[in-house]
Design a protein around this motif. Structure first.
Motif, PDB file in Angstrom:
ATOM      1  N   GLN A 197       0.825  -1.212   0.000  1.00  0.00           N
ATOM      2  CA  GLN A 197       0.000   0.000   0.000  1.00  0.00           C
ATOM      3  C   GLN A 197       0.863   1.268   0.000  1.00  0.00           C
ATOM      4  O   GLN A 197       1.837   1.337   0.755  1.00  0.00           O
ATOM      5  N   PRO A 198       0.463   2.263  -0.789  1.00  0.00           N
ATOM      6  CA  PRO A 198       1.179   3.551  -0.774  1.00  0.00           C
ATOM      7  C   PRO A 198       0.626   4.467   0.310  1.00  0.00           C
ATOM      8  O   PRO A 198       0.148   5.564   0.029  1.00  0.00           O
ATOM      9  N   THR A 199       0.686   4.020   1.562  1.00  0.00           N
ATOM     10  CA  THR A 199       0.062   4.795   2.644  1.00  0.00           C
ATOM     11  C   THR A 199       1.071   5.516   3.535  1.00  0.00           C
ATOM     12  O   THR A 199       0.711   6.010   4.591  1.00  0.00           O
ATOM     13  N   ALA A 200       2.334   5.541   3.122  1.00  0.00           N
ATOM     14  CA  ALA A 200       3.328   6.318   3.883  1.00  0.00           C
ATOM     15  C   ALA A 200       4.348   6.863   2.893  1.00  0.00           C
ATOM     16  O   ALA A 200       4.460   6.380   1.770  1.00  0.00           O
ATOM     17  N   ASP A 201       5.123   7.862   3.334  1.00  0.00           N
ATOM     18  CA  ASP A 201       6.159   8.412   2.456  1.00  0.00           C
ATOM     19  C   ASP A 201       7.288   7.419   2.241  1.00  0.00           C
ATOM     20  O   ASP A 201       8.023   7.502   1.265  1.00  0.00           O
ATOM     21  N   SER A 202       7.452   6.499   3.192  1.00  0.00           N
ATOM     22  CA  SER A 202       8.551   5.532   3.122  1.00  0.00           C
ATOM     23  C   SER A 202       8.063   4.170   3.585  1.00  0.00           C
ATOM     24  O   SER A 202       7.221   4.073   4.474  1.00  0.00           O
ATOM     25  N   PHE A 203       8.604   3.126   3.003  1.00  0.00           N
ATOM     26  CA  PHE A 203       8.410   1.790   3.571  1.00  0.00           C
ATOM     27  C   PHE A 203       9.275   1.679   4.821  1.00  0.00           C
ATOM     28  O   PHE A 203      10.202   2.462   5.024  1.00  0.00           O
ATOM     29  N   HIS A 204       8.969   0.686   5.659  1.00  0.00           N
ATOM     30  CA  HIS A 204       9.764   0.495   6.877  1.00  0.00           C
ATOM     31  C   HIS A 204      10.450  -0.869   6.831  1.00  0.00           C
ATOM     32  O   HIS A 204      10.225  -1.660   5.909  1.00  0.00           O
ATOM     33  N   PHE A 205      11.291  -1.115   7.842  1.00  0.00           N
ATOM     34  CA  PHE A 205      12.063  -2.365   7.843  1.00  0.00           C
ATOM     35  C   PHE A 205      11.190  -3.604   7.973  1.00  0.00           C
ATOM     36  O   PHE A 205      11.603  -4.684   7.544  1.00  0.00           O
ATOM     37  N   ASP A 252      12.228   3.700   9.121  1.00  0.00           N
ATOM     38  CA  ASP A 252      11.822   3.913   7.733  1.00  0.00           C
ATOM     39  C   ASP A 252      13.031   3.783   6.825  1.00  0.00           C
ATOM     40  O   ASP A 252      14.129   4.206   7.187  1.00  0.00           O
ATOM     41  N   LEU A 253      12.811   3.266   5.622  1.00  0.00           N
ATOM     42  CA  LEU A 253      13.921   3.126   4.676  1.00  0.00           C
ATOM     43  C   LEU A 253      14.452   4.484   4.239  1.00  0.00           C
ATOM     44  O   LEU A 253      15.619   4.621   3.913  1.00  0.00           O
ATOM     45  N   LEU A 254      13.573   5.486   4.206  1.00  0.00           N
ATOM     46  CA  LEU A 254      13.992   6.794   3.688  1.00  0.00           C
ATOM     47  C   LEU A 254      14.254   7.816   4.788  1.00  0.00           C
ATOM     48  O   LEU A 254      14.455   8.997   4.509  1.00  0.00           O
ATOM     49  N   ASP A 266      16.352   9.962   7.418  1.00  0.00           N
ATOM     50  CA  ASP A 266      17.741  10.394   7.481  1.00  0.00           C
ATOM     51  C   ASP A 266      18.512   9.297   8.229  1.00  0.00           C
ATOM     52  O   ASP A 266      18.119   8.909   9.334  1.00  0.00           O
ATOM     53  N   PRO A 267      19.591   8.772   7.649  1.00  0.00           N
ATOM     54  CA  PRO A 267      20.314   7.665   8.303  1.00  0.00           C
ATOM     55  C   PRO A 267      20.723   7.978   9.739  1.00  0.00           C
ATOM     56  O   PRO A 267      20.745   7.089  10.585  1.00  0.00           O
ATOM     57  N   LYS A 268      21.009   9.238  10.041  1.00  0.00           N
ATOM     58  CA  LYS A 268      21.373   9.605  11.418  1.00  0.00           C
ATOM     59  C   LYS A 268      20.195   9.372  12.364  1.00  0.00           C
ATOM     60  O   LYS A 268      20.380   8.979  13.513  1.00  0.00           O
ATOM     61  N   VAL A 269      18.995   9.636  11.859  1.00  0.00           N
ATOM     62  CA  VAL A 269      17.790   9.424  12.673  1.00  0.00           C
ATOM     63  C   VAL A 269      17.595   7.927  12.926  1.00  0.00           C
ATOM     64  O   VAL A 269      17.292   7.500  14.052  1.00  0.00           O
ATOM     65  N   SER A 270      17.804   7.113  11.889  1.00  0.00           N
ATOM     66  CA  SER A 270      17.658   5.656  12.056  1.00  0.00           C
ATOM     67  C   SER A 270      18.653   5.140  13.088  1.00  0.00           C
ATOM     68  O   SER A 270      18.314   4.315  13.936  1.00  0.00           O
ATOM     69  N   ALA A 271      19.890   5.624  13.008  1.00  0.00           N
ATOM     70  CA  ALA A 271      20.922   5.178  13.944  1.00  0.00           C
ATOM     71  C   ALA A 271      20.511   5.524  15.380  1.00  0.00           C
ATOM     72  O   ALA A 271      20.646   4.713  16.305  1.00  0.00           O
ATOM     73  N   LYS A 272      19.956   6.708  15.557  1.00  0.00           N
ATOM     74  CA  LYS A 272      19.543   7.145  16.880  1.00  0.00           C
ATOM     75  C   LYS A 272      18.402   6.272  17.418  1.00  0.00           C
ATOM     76  O   LYS A 272      18.362   5.905  18.584  1.00  0.00           O
ATOM     77  N   LYS A 273      17.461   5.923  16.507  1.00  0.00           N
ATOM     78  CA  LYS A 273      16.339   5.072  16.937  1.00  0.00           C
ATOM     79  C   LYS A 273      16.848   3.712  17.406  1.00  0.00           C
ATOM     80  O   LYS A 273      16.340   3.148  18.370  1.00  0.00           O
ATOM     81  N   ILE A 274      17.840   3.184  16.698  1.00  0.00           N
ATOM     82  CA  ILE A 274      18.372   1.866  17.085  1.00  0.00           C
ATOM     83  C   ILE A 274      19.069   1.967  18.435  1.00  0.00           C
ATOM     84  O   ILE A 274      18.896   1.118  19.303  1.00  0.00           O
ATOM     85  N   ARG A 275      19.818   3.041  18.616  1.00  0.00           N
ATOM     86  CA  ARG A 275      20.506   3.202  19.908  1.00  0.00           C
ATOM     87  C   ARG A 275      19.524   3.387  21.054  1.00  0.00           C
ATOM     88  O   ARG A 275      19.845   3.081  22.200  1.00  0.00           O
ATOM     89  N   SER A 276      18.304   3.873  20.766  1.00  0.00           N
ATOM     90  CA  SER A 276      17.309   4.055  21.830  1.00  0.00           C
ATOM     91  C   SER A 276      16.307   2.909  21.900  1.00  0.00           C
ATOM     92  O   SER A 276      15.290   3.022  22.606  1.00  0.00           O
ATOM     93  N   ALA A 277      16.549   1.813  21.190  1.00  0.00           N
ATOM     94  CA  ALA A 277      15.588   0.706  21.191  1.00  0.00           C
ATOM     95  C   ALA A 277      15.418   0.131  22.596  1.00  0.00           C
ATOM     96  O   ALA A 277      16.383   0.066  23.364  1.00  0.00           O
ATOM     97  N   PHE A 314      23.244   0.304   4.751  1.00  0.00           N
ATOM     98  CA  PHE A 314      22.208  -0.238   3.875  1.00  0.00           C
ATOM     99  C   PHE A 314      21.297   0.869   3.318  1.00  0.00           C
ATOM    100  O   PHE A 314      21.004   0.895   2.129  1.00  0.00           O
ATOM    101  N   VAL A 315      20.844   1.763   4.191  1.00  0.00           N
ATOM    102  CA  VAL A 315      19.837   2.727   3.730  1.00  0.00           C
ATOM    103  C   VAL A 315      20.423   3.895   2.931  1.00  0.00           C
ATOM    104  O   VAL A 315      19.716   4.470   2.101  1.00  0.00           O
ATOM    105  N   THR A 316      21.682   4.234   3.153  1.00  0.00           N
ATOM    106  CA  THR A 316      22.229   5.419   2.491  1.00  0.00           C
ATOM    107  C   THR A 316      22.167   5.311   0.957  1.00  0.00           C
ATOM    108  O   THR A 316      21.586   6.191   0.310  1.00  0.00           O
ATOM    109  N   PRO A 317      22.697   4.242   0.341  1.00  0.00           N
ATOM    110  CA  PRO A 317      22.591   4.159  -1.121  1.00  0.00           C
ATOM    111  C   PRO A 317      21.147   3.970  -1.605  1.00  0.00           C
ATOM    112  O   PRO A 317      20.774   4.463  -2.673  1.00  0.00           O
ATOM    113  N   LEU A 318      20.336   3.276  -0.804  1.00  0.00           N
ATOM    114  CA  LEU A 318      18.936   3.054  -1.188  1.00  0.00           C
ATOM    115  C   LEU A 318      18.193   4.388  -1.289  1.00  0.00           C
ATOM    116  O   LEU A 318      17.413   4.640  -2.216  1.00  0.00           O
ATOM    117  N   ARG A 319      18.471   5.255  -0.331  1.00  0.00           N
ATOM    118  CA  ARG A 319      17.858   6.564  -0.288  1.00  0.00           C
ATOM    119  C   ARG A 319      18.288   7.397  -1.516  1.00  0.00           C
ATOM    120  O   ARG A 319      17.471   8.055  -2.149  1.00  0.00           O
TER     121      ARG A 319
END
Ligand code: ADP
Ligand code: NA
Length: 330
Positions: free
Chosen positions: A11-19, A210-212, A214-225, A284-289
């Motif tokens: 479904q195209p229901t978000a700006d980005s797909f997620h993991f 989210d796949l798209l 900002d990679p810095k944001v993704s890294a921060k989310k993982i560190r706060s999991a 992984f996400v940087t080149p995909l983006r």
């Protein structure tokens, strides 16, 4: 020899797909291209089962197609198309609506989940019947396999029931498709609530990668999991859901087993694991983006890919629909 067909949609229901989308389903879309004949679609008709802004929906349809191409869906081998471009989907859905029992549709747990917030009385009839449109999406192509995440298993069962019913009531028309679910990644969990699935509708922003992003944001989310207070890295989904979810993602992106990865962290804390996983995710996400953005910068090329996909899909779908119409007496 003919390659077995596969079909799936998103479904195209978000700006980005997620993991969850990527590891549960989309990665398999790409892998299956070598040995199969794939039909992959962006299901915009499913998206309008809940209110959408038309401009946003159109943009998200493009973004969805661009992400699929960026991750490796190859239009030379796969028909990549938009559901609303092939009218046979809605046409077959009506016929299938008429052989589905109301009680059977009511048993779909996704409707209960997805209508919970607005209340059943306010939810659209389209949201209620969307598994039947999904059955039409699948059955038109007579696929052998449908690559999806675990949450779609019940809908696949309904699809098979409807196919069987039509085949016995009229004449053998549909192939009964098998779900293609990779157990290891069938359910990726919310980073903040690791017993619930990562979901674009239910997860908070911190719980979803989210796949798209900002990679810095993704890294921060993982560190706060969210993990646990034990401070021992071990793969144990029942007792240690948070750490195990991180190990599952780590494993899927590196091709090493989760137990083997956990062994690297003997005597070390969760911080080291999270830091290393953040690096893997960023790589992984940087080149995909970047690839997604480049594809979005050329709308004419995207339109051409999607028009070609719809033409190829439409040819197959029209043939099935003609058989169905003939058999029901149209
Ligand atoms: P969402 O559930 O976030 O709304 P979709 O319904 O569009 O996403 O699902 C698209 C595909 O991604 C489906 O095949 C679905 O099974 C899969 N999927 C969604 N979330 C997850 C998850 N957390 N883990 C594994 N697969 C998932
Ligand atoms: Na889903």
């Amino acid at each position: 020899t003919a390659r077995p067909r596969v079909l799936s949609g998103i479904q195209p229901t978000a700006d980005s797909f997620h993991f969850g989308n990527y590891l549960g389903a989309l990665r398999q879309w790409v892998a299956l291209q070598d040995e199969h004949e794939p039909f992959y679609m962006v299901v915009d008709q499913h998206a309008i089962t809940v209110e959408q802004d038309p401009k946003v929906l159109r943009e998200r349809t493009y973004r969805s197609a661009a992400q699929l191409l960026a991750m490796g869906v190859d239009p030379a081998r796969s028909a990549l198309f938009v559901q609303s471009h092939v009218p046979a989907h809605a046409q077959l859905a009506w016929v299938l609506n008429c052989i589905t029992a109301f009680g059977e549709a009511r048993r779909m747990t996704q409707f209960k989940d997805k209508s919970a917030r607005q209340g059943e009385g306010a939810a659209s009839v389209g949201l209620f019947t969307y598994p039947i449109l999904q059955a039409a999406d699948i059955l038109l192509y007579r696929p052998a396999y449908v690559p999806v995440g675990e949450d779609q298993r019940q809908h696949l069962e309904l699809t098979r029931d409807l196919a069987h019913r039509f085949n016995t009531r009229f004449k053998k028309t549909f192939r009964l498709p098998e779900p293609y679910i990779l157990e290891a990644t069938a359910k990726i969990y919310d980073l903040q609530n690791p017993t619930a699935k990562m979901s674009k509708s239910a997860s908070s922003p911190a719980g979803i990668i989210d796949l798209l992003d900002d990679p810095k944001v993704s890294a921060k989310k993982i560190r706060s999991a969210v993990t646990d207070s034990e401070a021992v890295v071990a793969y144990d989904p029942a007792a240690k859901p948070g750490v195990s979810n991180l190990l599952t993602i780590f494993s899927a992106l590196t091709g090493r087993g989760p137990v083997e990865i956990a062994a690297d962290y003997e005597g070390r804390g969760y911080g080291d694991l999270k830091g290393d996983l953040a690096d893997v995710v960023v790589d992984f996400v940087t080149p995909l983006r970047d690839r997604t953005q480049a594809l979005l910068d050329d709308r004419a090329a995207l339109d051409a890919v999607l028009a070609d996909g719809a033409a190829r899909a439409g040819e197959v779908a029209e043939r099935t629909l003609a058989d169905v119409y003939d058999r029901v007496g149209f």
